[in-house]
Write a protein that holds these residues in place. Structure first.
Motif, PDB file in Angstrom:
ATOM      1  N   PRO A  97       0.811  -1.224   0.000  1.00  0.00           N
ATOM      2  CA  PRO A  97       0.000   0.000   0.000  1.00  0.00           C
ATOM      3  C   PRO A  97       0.843   1.272   0.000  1.00  0.00           C
ATOM      4  O   PRO A  97       0.498   2.267  -0.666  1.00  0.00           O
ATOM      5  CB  PRO A  97      -0.824  -0.113   1.292  1.00  0.00           C
ATOM      6  N   LEU A  98       1.957   1.248   0.733  1.00  0.00           N
ATOM      7  CA  LEU A  98       2.828   2.433   0.784  1.00  0.00           C
ATOM      8  C   LEU A  98       3.473   2.691  -0.569  1.00  0.00           C
ATOM      9  O   LEU A  98       3.614   3.838  -1.000  1.00  0.00           O
ATOM     10  CB  LEU A  98       3.906   2.232   1.856  1.00  0.00           C
ATOM     11  N   PHE A  99       3.867   1.619  -1.254  1.00  0.00           N
ATOM     12  CA  PHE A  99       4.486   1.768  -2.565  1.00  0.00           C
ATOM     13  C   PHE A  99       3.478   2.315  -3.569  1.00  0.00           C
ATOM     14  O   PHE A  99       3.805   3.179  -4.402  1.00  0.00           O
ATOM     15  CB  PHE A  99       5.037   0.426  -3.030  1.00  0.00           C
ATOM     16  N   ALA A 100       2.233   1.837  -3.485  1.00  0.00           N
ATOM     17  CA  ALA A 100       1.187   2.351  -4.378  1.00  0.00           C
ATOM     18  C   ALA A 100       0.928   3.831  -4.110  1.00  0.00           C
ATOM     19  O   ALA A 100       0.746   4.624  -5.047  1.00  0.00           O
ATOM     20  CB  ALA A 100      -0.097   1.538  -4.207  1.00  0.00           C
ATOM     21  N   GLU A 101       0.929   4.219  -2.853  1.00  0.00           N
ATOM     22  CA  GLU A 101       0.707   5.632  -2.508  1.00  0.00           C
ATOM     23  C   GLU A 101       1.814   6.523  -3.039  1.00  0.00           C
ATOM     24  O   GLU A 101       1.591   7.717  -3.282  1.00  0.00           O
ATOM     25  CB  GLU A 101       0.601   5.787  -0.991  1.00  0.00           C
ATOM     26  N   SER A 102       3.010   5.960  -3.225  1.00  0.00           N
ATOM     27  CA  SER A 102       4.118   6.774  -3.739  1.00  0.00           C
ATOM     28  C   SER A 102       3.863   7.243  -5.169  1.00  0.00           C
ATOM     29  O   SER A 102       4.528   8.149  -5.647  1.00  0.00           O
ATOM     30  CB  SER A 102       5.430   5.975  -3.680  1.00  0.00           C
ATOM     31  N   GLN A 120       1.027   8.609  -5.969  1.00  0.00           N
ATOM     32  CA  GLN A 120      -0.119   9.497  -5.760  1.00  0.00           C
ATOM     33  C   GLN A 120      -1.459   8.775  -5.944  1.00  0.00           C
ATOM     34  O   GLN A 120      -2.450   9.350  -6.421  1.00  0.00           O
ATOM     35  CB  GLN A 120      -0.078  10.722  -6.687  1.00  0.00           C
ATOM     36  N   ALA A 121      -1.495   7.509  -5.558  1.00  0.00           N
ATOM     37  CA  ALA A 121      -2.740   6.745  -5.636  1.00  0.00           C
ATOM     38  C   ALA A 121      -3.619   7.096  -4.437  1.00  0.00           C
ATOM     39  O   ALA A 121      -3.130   7.235  -3.309  1.00  0.00           O
ATOM     40  CB  ALA A 121      -2.442   5.250  -5.644  1.00  0.00           C
ATOM     41  N   ASN A 122      -4.938   7.246  -4.691  1.00  0.00           N
ATOM     42  CA  ASN A 122      -5.854   7.480  -3.577  1.00  0.00           C
ATOM     43  C   ASN A 122      -6.190   6.151  -2.905  1.00  0.00           C
ATOM     44  O   ASN A 122      -5.717   5.086  -3.311  1.00  0.00           O
ATOM     45  CB  ASN A 122      -7.125   8.195  -4.057  1.00  0.00           C
ATOM     46  N   ASP A 123      -7.031   6.192  -1.864  1.00  0.00           N
ATOM     47  CA  ASP A 123      -7.323   4.985  -1.094  1.00  0.00           C
ATOM     48  C   ASP A 123      -7.984   3.906  -1.952  1.00  0.00           C
ATOM     49  O   ASP A 123      -7.703   2.710  -1.795  1.00  0.00           O
ATOM     50  CB  ASP A 123      -8.221   5.319   0.100  1.00  0.00           C
ATOM     51  N   LEU A 124      -8.870   4.330  -2.855  1.00  0.00           N
ATOM     52  CA  LEU A 124      -9.527   3.358  -3.724  1.00  0.00           C
ATOM     53  C   LEU A 124      -8.520   2.676  -4.631  1.00  0.00           C
ATOM     54  O   LEU A 124      -8.545   1.451  -4.816  1.00  0.00           O
ATOM     55  CB  LEU A 124     -10.606   4.046  -4.559  1.00  0.00           C
ATOM     56  N   MET A 125      -7.605   3.443  -5.200  1.00  0.00           N
ATOM     57  CA  MET A 125      -6.602   2.868  -6.091  1.00  0.00           C
ATOM     58  C   MET A 125      -5.678   1.915  -5.337  1.00  0.00           C
ATOM     59  O   MET A 125      -5.277   0.873  -5.872  1.00  0.00           O
ATOM     60  CB  MET A 125      -5.806   3.985  -6.765  1.00  0.00           C
ATOM     61  N   VAL A 126      -5.355   2.266  -4.102  1.00  0.00           N
ATOM     62  CA  VAL A 126      -4.546   1.366  -3.272  1.00  0.00           C
ATOM     63  C   VAL A 126      -5.302   0.062  -3.044  1.00  0.00           C
ATOM     64  O   VAL A 126      -4.744  -1.040  -3.142  1.00  0.00           O
ATOM     65  CB  VAL A 126      -4.186   2.031  -1.931  1.00  0.00           C
ATOM     66  N   GLY A 127      -6.607   0.167  -2.747  1.00  0.00           N
ATOM     67  CA  GLY A 127      -7.416  -1.024  -2.527  1.00  0.00           C
ATOM     68  C   GLY A 127      -7.480  -1.913  -3.750  1.00  0.00           C
ATOM     69  O   GLY A 127      -7.463  -3.145  -3.652  1.00  0.00           O
ATOM     70  N   VAL A 128      -7.528  -1.294  -4.929  1.00  0.00           N
ATOM     71  CA  VAL A 128      -7.569  -2.065  -6.172  1.00  0.00           C
ATOM     72  C   VAL A 128      -6.269  -2.864  -6.350  1.00  0.00           C
ATOM     73  O   VAL A 128      -6.291  -4.037  -6.750  1.00  0.00           O
ATOM     74  CB  VAL A 128      -7.805  -1.133  -7.378  1.00  0.00           C
ATOM     75  N   VAL A 129      -5.132  -2.254  -6.052  1.00  0.00           N
ATOM     76  CA  VAL A 129      -3.856  -2.959  -6.163  1.00  0.00           C
ATOM     77  C   VAL A 129      -3.814  -4.141  -5.212  1.00  0.00           C
ATOM     78  O   VAL A 129      -3.385  -5.247  -5.570  1.00  0.00           O
ATOM     79  CB  VAL A 129      -2.676  -1.998  -5.887  1.00  0.00           C
ATOM     80  N   VAL A 130      -4.277  -3.929  -3.989  1.00  0.00           N
ATOM     81  CA  VAL A 130      -4.242  -4.994  -2.988  1.00  0.00           C
ATOM     82  C   VAL A 130      -5.149  -6.155  -3.398  1.00  0.00           C
ATOM     83  O   VAL A 130      -4.784  -7.321  -3.287  1.00  0.00           O
ATOM     84  CB  VAL A 130      -4.643  -4.450  -1.608  1.00  0.00           C
ATOM     85  N   SER A 131      -6.352  -5.843  -3.883  1.00  0.00           N
ATOM     86  CA  SER A 131      -7.330  -6.894  -4.193  1.00  0.00           C
ATOM     87  C   SER A 131      -7.138  -7.505  -5.575  1.00  0.00           C
ATOM     88  O   SER A 131      -7.691  -8.580  -5.851  1.00  0.00           O
ATOM     89  CB  SER A 131      -8.748  -6.333  -4.096  1.00  0.00           C
ATOM     90  N   ALA A 132      -6.371  -6.858  -6.451  1.00  0.00           N
ATOM     91  CA  ALA A 132      -6.203  -7.367  -7.818  1.00  0.00           C
ATOM     92  C   ALA A 132      -5.609  -8.764  -7.832  1.00  0.00           C
ATOM     93  O   ALA A 132      -5.983  -9.616  -8.655  1.00  0.00           O
ATOM     94  CB  ALA A 132      -5.308  -6.419  -8.622  1.00  0.00           C
ATOM     95  N   PHE A 133      -4.692  -9.036  -6.919  1.00  0.00           N
ATOM     96  CA  PHE A 133      -4.035 -10.330  -6.844  1.00  0.00           C
ATOM     97  C   PHE A 133      -5.062 -11.445  -6.658  1.00  0.00           C
ATOM     98  O   PHE A 133      -5.104 -12.425  -7.416  1.00  0.00           O
ATOM     99  CB  PHE A 133      -3.037 -10.310  -5.684  1.00  0.00           C
ATOM    100  N   ALA A 134      -5.941 -11.300  -5.643  1.00  0.00           N
ATOM    101  CA  ALA A 134      -6.950 -12.324  -5.363  1.00  0.00           C
ATOM    102  C   ALA A 134      -7.998 -12.393  -6.458  1.00  0.00           C
ATOM    103  O   ALA A 134      -8.468 -13.484  -6.818  1.00  0.00           O
ATOM    104  CB  ALA A 134      -7.616 -12.052  -4.009  1.00  0.00           C
TER     105      ALA A 134
END
Length: 399
Positions: free
Chosen positions: A34-39, A41-55
């Motif tokens: 999540p921290l790398f995604a925020e680097s 300039q991803a918002n919370d939704l975009m961070v969530g998408v990165v986390v859940s994309a794997f599953a």
């Protein structure tokens, strides 16, 4: 030979070692992602998408895993899956935009689907029926131990850079892949995906009450252990009890230790007493302990509840997998294992969404209650399983 002292098959030990390296790398990356995604300039939704994309990608590609095993064999499928996740992880570390990060994360989900289905298929094939619970427990303990050690290693690597954990994850996966390709025998793993004789047809497996109960149990496990526990319990601790996030990590770490300690003895219980008692007890223990979390007024009862929950979760992560092996006969089970894996992923994706919506509308206790209902349904379905006391004394006539 006394079956309780019978040595575990070498392939099971190899799979447990592979799971240890996979869990270690996974634990290193998850807190940093999540921290790398925020680097970027991803918002919370975009961070969530990165986390859940794997599953999400793993869920959508699992049905194709058996086709790959039919062509190249389970051992090669396992190695290919680990290689895909390793390469995608390394490329995530050098990503220069959010969209490249998301794309390589999705590719990792494809590799994870191949590895997950192939590894469980091999495990159920090489473990004899009277040892499937213990074999599954040993395999799961490897992943749990690695996952517990991972965040600590990830914290140290993150001091170097946010990219370093991704390279470390790629390295651990490459080690796991080499172990699988060099130590898992081709003669054992090739028939797992491609065997044409002796396997149970999928239409018959779907009618087997043992398999039906395993699917519902794995869905309930994904909904609660992967989903609700990770999304709702941190809110109870921080927003409900007013404690720091440090307490959340402490509670989860203690529960993980308890589950790791319990999983091998629980696997022995699954083999000696039976799958049905383990799944009934596991679902009911999880339900009672989970419902007590939002009703707790201090951190002590929350810790106690999650420690009890961990014992139930150990049963619900071993007995259903053993039941899948029983229903398929341990061979030609790739499709059955893929469907089984998809149930867990579906629960993990849907559970947090439903829990969040219910919590916003009605409060946290009803959100936990929704997960409890799923567990009670699992217990009811498990009660319909054959009543054989122990796999070693009851053979495959229990359809």
């Amino acid at each position: 030979m006394n079956r309780q002292r019978e040595p575990m098959a070498r392939s099971v030990i190899v799979l447990a070692a592979i799971a240890l390296f996979v869990g270690l790398g996974f634990g290193v990356v998850v807190p940093v992602l999540p921290l790398f995604a925020e680097s970027f300039q991803a918002n919370d939704l975009m961070v969530g998408v990165v986390v859940s994309a794997f599953a999400a990608v793993r869920l959508s590609t699992s049905p194709f895993s058996n086709g790959v095993m039919e062509r190249i064999g389970a051992r090669s499928t396992l190695g290919l899956g680990l290689l895909l996740v390793a390469v995608s992880s390394a490329l995530m570390g050098v990503a220069r935009s959010y969209w490249w990060l998301l794309g390589w994360r999705a590719v990792g989900g494809i590799g994870s689907a191949l590895f997950t289905v192939a590894a469980m298929t091999v495990l159920l094939a090489v473990a004899p029926e009277h040892m499937r619970g213990r074999a599954t427990g040993l395999y799961q303990s490897g992943f749990l131990i690695g996952s517990m050690a991972g965040p600590a290693v990830g914290g140290l690597l993150a001091r170097i850079s946010l990219q370093a954990p991704f390279g470390f994850y790629a390295l651990t996966l490459l080690v796991a892949g080499v172990l699988g390709l060099s130590l898992l025998p081709r003669a054992v793993t090739r028939p797992v995906g491609a065997g044409r004789r002796g396997g149970v047809p999928m239409r018959r497996v779907l009618r087997d009450r043992r398999y039906q109960a395993a699917l519902v149990a794995n869905f309930a496990q994904g909904w609660n252990s992967t989903g609700v526990r990770s999304s709702m319990i941190p809110l109870v601790i921080t927003a409900g009890l007013g404690l720091s996030t440090t307490w959340t990590g402490t509670v989860f770490a203690v529960a993980a230790v308890i589950q790791t300690i319990a999983i091998v003895p629980v696997g022995r219980f699954v083999d000696t007493v039976g799958r049905r008692p383990a799944m009934l007890a596991g679902a009911l223990i999880m339900a009672v302990s989970l419902m007590s979390v939002p009703l707790s007024g201090s951190i002590g009862p929350v810790i106690a509840a999650l420690c009890v929950y961990a014992v139930g979760a150990a049963a619900m992560s071993t007995a259903p997998a053993a039941s899948v092996g029983d229903a398929t006969g341990g061979i030609r089970g790739g499709t059955a294992v893929a469907v089984f894996s998809m149930c867990n992923d579906t629960g993990a994706i849907v559970g947090p969404l439903v829990a969040g919506a219910v919590s916003d509308a009605f409060g946290r206790a009803p959100a936990f209650a929704a997960g409890v209902v799923i567990l009670l349904v699992s217990a009811l379905v498990s009660a319909r399983m054959p009543s054989a006391a122990a796999p070693g004394r009851a053979r495959a006539g229990n359809l």
